[in-house]
Design a protein around this motif. Structure first.
Motif, PDB file in Angstrom:
ATOM      1  N   LEU A 162       0.857  -1.208  -0.065  1.00 12.71           N
ATOM      2  CA  LEU A 162       0.036   0.060   0.083  1.00 12.71           C
ATOM      3  C   LEU A 162       1.066   1.239   0.003  1.00 12.71           C
ATOM      4  O   LEU A 162       0.291   2.229  -0.322  1.00 12.71           O
ATOM      5  CB  LEU A 162      -0.857  -0.095   1.338  1.00 12.71           C
ATOM      6  CG  LEU A 162      -2.204  -0.390   0.886  1.00 12.71           C
ATOM      7  CD1 LEU A 162      -2.482  -1.917   0.610  1.00 12.71           C
ATOM      8  CD2 LEU A 162      -2.980  -0.035   2.285  1.00 12.71           C
ATOM      9  N   PHE A 163       2.159   1.270   0.382  1.00 16.46           N
ATOM     10  CA  PHE A 163       3.068   2.237   0.537  1.00 16.46           C
ATOM     11  C   PHE A 163       4.038   2.606  -0.412  1.00 16.46           C
ATOM     12  O   PHE A 163       4.950   2.993  -0.300  1.00 16.46           O
ATOM     13  CB  PHE A 163       3.731   2.398   1.827  1.00 16.46           C
ATOM     14  CG  PHE A 163       2.611   2.680   3.066  1.00 16.46           C
ATOM     15  CD1 PHE A 163       2.208   3.969   3.149  1.00 16.46           C
ATOM     16  CD2 PHE A 163       1.809   1.634   3.570  1.00 16.46           C
ATOM     17  CE1 PHE A 163       1.097   4.153   4.061  1.00 16.46           C
ATOM     18  CE2 PHE A 163       0.871   2.068   4.760  1.00 16.46           C
ATOM     19  CZ  PHE A 163       0.486   3.192   4.788  1.00 16.46           C
ATOM     20  N   LYS A 169       1.749   7.956  -5.413  1.00 17.55           N
ATOM     21  CA  LYS A 169       1.424   8.987  -6.691  1.00 17.55           C
ATOM     22  C   LYS A 169      -0.094   9.285  -6.526  1.00 17.55           C
ATOM     23  O   LYS A 169      -0.334  10.498  -6.902  1.00 17.55           O
ATOM     24  CB  LYS A 169       1.870   8.349  -7.929  1.00 17.55           C
ATOM     25  CG  LYS A 169       1.403   9.153  -9.153  1.00 17.55           C
ATOM     26  CD  LYS A 169       2.307   8.350 -10.534  1.00 17.55           C
ATOM     27  CE  LYS A 169       2.261   9.635 -11.412  1.00 17.55           C
ATOM     28  NZ  LYS A 169       3.196   9.177 -12.565  1.00 17.55           N
ATOM     29  N   ALA A 170      -0.900   8.369  -6.244  1.00 22.93           N
ATOM     30  CA  ALA A 170      -2.357   8.468  -6.209  1.00 22.93           C
ATOM     31  C   ALA A 170      -2.832   9.581  -4.981  1.00 22.93           C
ATOM     32  O   ALA A 170      -3.794  10.166  -5.269  1.00 22.93           O
ATOM     33  CB  ALA A 170      -3.145   7.010  -5.863  1.00 22.93           C
ATOM     34  N   VAL A 171      -2.069   9.359  -3.918  1.00 24.22           N
ATOM     35  CA  VAL A 171      -2.592  10.284  -2.807  1.00 24.22           C
ATOM     36  C   VAL A 171      -1.913  11.782  -2.779  1.00 24.22           C
ATOM     37  O   VAL A 171      -2.308  12.500  -2.130  1.00 24.22           O
ATOM     38  CB  VAL A 171      -2.119   9.700  -1.506  1.00 24.22           C
ATOM     39  CG1 VAL A 171      -3.115   8.561  -1.079  1.00 24.22           C
ATOM     40  CG2 VAL A 171      -0.626   9.391  -1.110  1.00 24.22           C
ATOM     41  N   ALA A 215      -6.910  10.920   2.200  1.00 22.05           N
ATOM     42  CA  ALA A 215      -6.282   9.699   1.566  1.00 22.05           C
ATOM     43  C   ALA A 215      -6.912   8.476   2.109  1.00 22.05           C
ATOM     44  O   ALA A 215      -6.821   7.827   1.138  1.00 22.05           O
ATOM     45  CB  ALA A 215      -4.665   9.744   2.090  1.00 22.05           C
ATOM     46  N   ALA A 216      -7.223   8.398   3.258  1.00 23.74           N
ATOM     47  CA  ALA A 216      -7.828   7.239   3.608  1.00 23.74           C
ATOM     48  C   ALA A 216      -9.151   7.098   3.248  1.00 23.74           C
ATOM     49  O   ALA A 216      -9.737   5.993   2.908  1.00 23.74           O
ATOM     50  CB  ALA A 216      -7.812   6.989   5.083  1.00 23.74           C
ATOM     51  N   GLU A 292      -8.901   6.934 -10.771  1.00 22.74           N
ATOM     52  CA  GLU A 292      -8.462   8.352 -10.143  1.00 22.74           C
ATOM     53  C   GLU A 292      -8.928   8.555  -8.728  1.00 22.74           C
ATOM     54  O   GLU A 292      -8.111   9.132  -7.879  1.00 22.74           O
ATOM     55  CB  GLU A 292      -8.814   9.400 -11.212  1.00 22.74           C
ATOM     56  CG  GLU A 292      -9.033  10.767 -10.487  1.00 22.74           C
ATOM     57  CD  GLU A 292      -7.668  11.572 -10.353  1.00 22.74           C
ATOM     58  OE1 GLU A 292      -7.734  12.539  -9.780  1.00 22.74           O
ATOM     59  OE2 GLU A 292      -6.655  11.018 -10.870  1.00 22.74           O
ATOM     60  N   ALA A 293     -10.028   8.310  -8.168  1.00 21.14           N
ATOM     61  CA  ALA A 293     -10.700   8.798  -6.990  1.00 21.14           C
ATOM     62  C   ALA A 293     -10.157   7.584  -5.845  1.00 21.14           C
ATOM     63  O   ALA A 293     -10.779   7.878  -4.643  1.00 21.14           O
ATOM     64  CB  ALA A 293     -12.223   8.646  -7.154  1.00 21.14           C
ATOM     65  N   LYS A 294      -9.423   6.621  -6.140  1.00 20.37           N
ATOM     66  CA  LYS A 294      -9.127   5.568  -5.285  1.00 20.37           C
ATOM     67  C   LYS A 294      -8.400   6.139  -3.875  1.00 20.37           C
ATOM     68  O   LYS A 294      -7.821   7.052  -4.165  1.00 20.37           O
ATOM     69  CB  LYS A 294      -8.401   4.386  -5.723  1.00 20.37           C
ATOM     70  CG  LYS A 294      -6.893   4.870  -5.700  1.00 20.37           C
ATOM     71  CD  LYS A 294      -6.309   3.476  -6.251  1.00 20.37           C
ATOM     72  CE  LYS A 294      -4.833   3.673  -6.557  1.00 20.37           C
ATOM     73  NZ  LYS A 294      -4.002   2.395  -7.200  1.00 20.37           N
TER      74      LYS A 294
END
Ligand code: HEM
Length: 513
Positions: A162-163, A169-171, A215-216, A292-294
């Motif tokens: 997850l990290f 990049k997504a967050v 982010a979460a 995109e929204a994850k």
């Protein structure tokens, strides 16, 4: 109190019953305290001779000082550090220091030697986390920080991806968006005044909390604003629970009203997240990688085979482990930059070279000097100054054998400020991190003498997230503003779960002003 039994009205009976309940309650609590003290003192005295090789400690309860920073009277955490200096070599620290008993009569010993620290951190089975961590269970359940053994091993393996690059990049957008919102607010405030505006610890803390919540939970149907509000209410309470725990297990069950209010809020938070998980599972959006929204909740769902309760525990663990820590890193960095305008100028030049717009994820490696600044801040002022472990096997440090059952404080703060490993340790000099720069390269004498994110299998899983977020926030702020101390320097290190800059107030002025 009047205890005469007047039974002429129902009100009198009720009143008398209430008074009796108070007396019985107070009596039970006092009995618990006395019982706890007797057990703790007995345990301490019975094991005292096993520690005969330890040098006598300074003061009765040195570690109480760490939690008390009173301006002009106590230096807080720095006072404790002073006590641990080697009297013969004041720029070095004693390798083993007796901290005293905890409230349950176990001996607490500070370990300030890189090799011994590495040995303990390398083996979580022989040297697991101490019982202090149990105090967080009430808030975050058994997530990564609080779990151990097989559960922790399984979760760590599942959560490590997850990290990695794609999630970071997504967050990134949550970081830039929220940092820019703060910059806009400061600009609006500064426009109304001739000498800029101020920023304090609370502003930074609100920002990093918002980033972590987005982010979460960005894709949640419940209102993230509500979560931010609820978390702010709950946030101070790990220390409250820890305080009760320190006073012995019996105290964990004293139903203090404020504690109950917080417990209700935690339950409501958990319920909302559980409902959201059910919603996403029903919508079939379990595997959303690449969208995109994850958010991190999507990622946790995509891991597969993780029970809903475990997902909630991990999500709340990210909030508790990732918000205040990063907020303190950003706050201390702004403080050091205010004290060192030359360093601030260099950071600003580096940011300006990137074209005066929000930094993209791909541009992060170009902020090399800022990364050195962040490392130097964490060296001089570690956000997590020490971690504690319970010895399930004896440990020998500098010829002294600490028996099984000892709690050790692995003291990152001391080794990172010790002249044996760091030339001129008290000097704030980011250049020491720039390898290969002629005349300034100062390689570490010991590779284990820099531990801001701990080390070994239980090191910080979110360290890249934290560095990225700190870089985004600092670069957004310093692109538009300069920071300076607002009046006298009253900042002090105050220890709660992490080390915060108490009394931080910085003046923020527009760079083109
Ligand atoms: C400047 C910011 C941060 C610092 C200084 C920091 C420091 C640390 C340290 C020292 C530990 C080891 C604790 C121990 O062994 O008792 C740790 C563990 C952990 N951190 Fe961080 N942290 C930071 C940011 C974050 C962020 C942003 C996240 C998540 C998004 C995070 C998640 C965790 C987790 C889950 C653990 C437990 C890992 C395990 O036991 O497997 N941290 N952190």
């Amino acid at each position: 109190m009047d205890f005469s039994l007047k039974t002429d009205t129902a009100g009198d009976i009720l009143w008398t019953t209430a008074k009796c309940a108070v007396v019985i309650g107070a009596g039970s609590v006092s009995a618990c305290v006395v019982g706890q003290c007797v057990c703790s003192v007995t345990r301490y005295l019975m094991r005292n001779r096993e520690y005969k090789d330890l040098a006598p400690r300074k003061g009765v309860m040195p570690f109480v000082r760490a939690f008390a920073a009173r301006e002009g009277k106590d230096k807080g955490l720095d006072g404790l550090l002073e006590d641990w200096r080697d009297p013969e070599h004041p720029d070095q620290f004693l390798e083993v220091v007796d901290v005293g008993p905890d409230f349950e009569g176990r001996r607490v010993v500070g370990v300030n030697q890189p090799a011994a620290i590495a040995e303990v951190l390398a083996d979580p089975d022989k040297y697991p986390k101490s019982p202090f961590y149990e105090t967080l269970v009430e808030m975050v359940g058994h997530g990564l920080v609080t779990s151990s053994g097989a559960l922790w091993q399984r979760q760590r393996k599942l959560l490590t991806p997850l990290f990695h690059f794609s999630t970071l990049k997504a967050v990134h957008k949550f970081m830039t968006r929220n940092a820019d919102r703060l910059v806009q607010q400061l600009q609006d405030k500064a426009a109304k005044s001739t000498d800029g505006t101020t920023i304090g610890k609370h502003d930074i803390s609100a920002l990093t909390l918002r980033v972590m919540c987005d982010a979460a939970f960005a894709r949640c149907e419940f209102d993230v604003d509500w979560l931010v509000w609820a978390w702010e209410k709950v946030n101070g309470y790990p220390m409250f629970w820890m305080g009760r725990h320190l006073l012995g297990h019996a105290w964990m069950y004293v139903p203090l009203p404020s504690g109950l209010g917080v417990q209700i809020l935690v339950k409501r938070m958990r319920r909302r997240i559980i409902n959201e998980i059910a919603r996403r599972r029903a919508a079939g959006s379990v595997d959303v990688r690449g969208e995109e929204a994850k958010d991190l909740l999507d990622e946790l769902l995509a891991v597969g085979n993780m029970p809903d309760k475990q997902i909630v525990d991990e999500a709340l663990t990210f909030l508790v482990a990732g918000h205040e820590t990063t907020s303190n890193l950003v706050s201390w960095t702004l403080y050091f930059l205010s004290k060192h305008p030359d360093v601030q100028g260099k950071v600003q030049s580096e940011i300006d070279d990137l074209g005066g717009r929000p930094i993209t994820f791909d541009e992060l490696p170009k902020l090399e000097y800022l990364r050195c600044v962040l490392k130097e801040v964490m060296r001089v002022r570690p956000i997590v100054p020490f971690v504690d472990r319970l010895l399930k096997e004896p440990l020998t440090v500098n010829g002294i054998t600490l028996p099984k059952g000892t709690i050790v404080w692995l003291n990152f703060m001391a080794v990172q400020n010790d002249a044996r490993y760091w030339p001129a340790p008290s000097v704030f000099r980011p250049e020491r991190w720039m390898e290969g720069t002629e005349g300034t390269s100062q390689p570490m004498a010991h590779s284990d003498a820099f531990l801001p994110f701990s080390a070994g299998p239980r090191n910080c899983i979110g360290q890249k997230f934290a560095m990225q977020e700190a870089q985004v926030i600092i670069s957004s702020l310093l692109r538009s503003f300069s920071v300076s101390l607002d009046g006298k320097d009253r900042v002090m290190p105050l220890l709660s779960l992490t080390v915060a800059p108490a009394n931080l107030a910085l003046r923020v002025t527009k760079r083109d002003a």
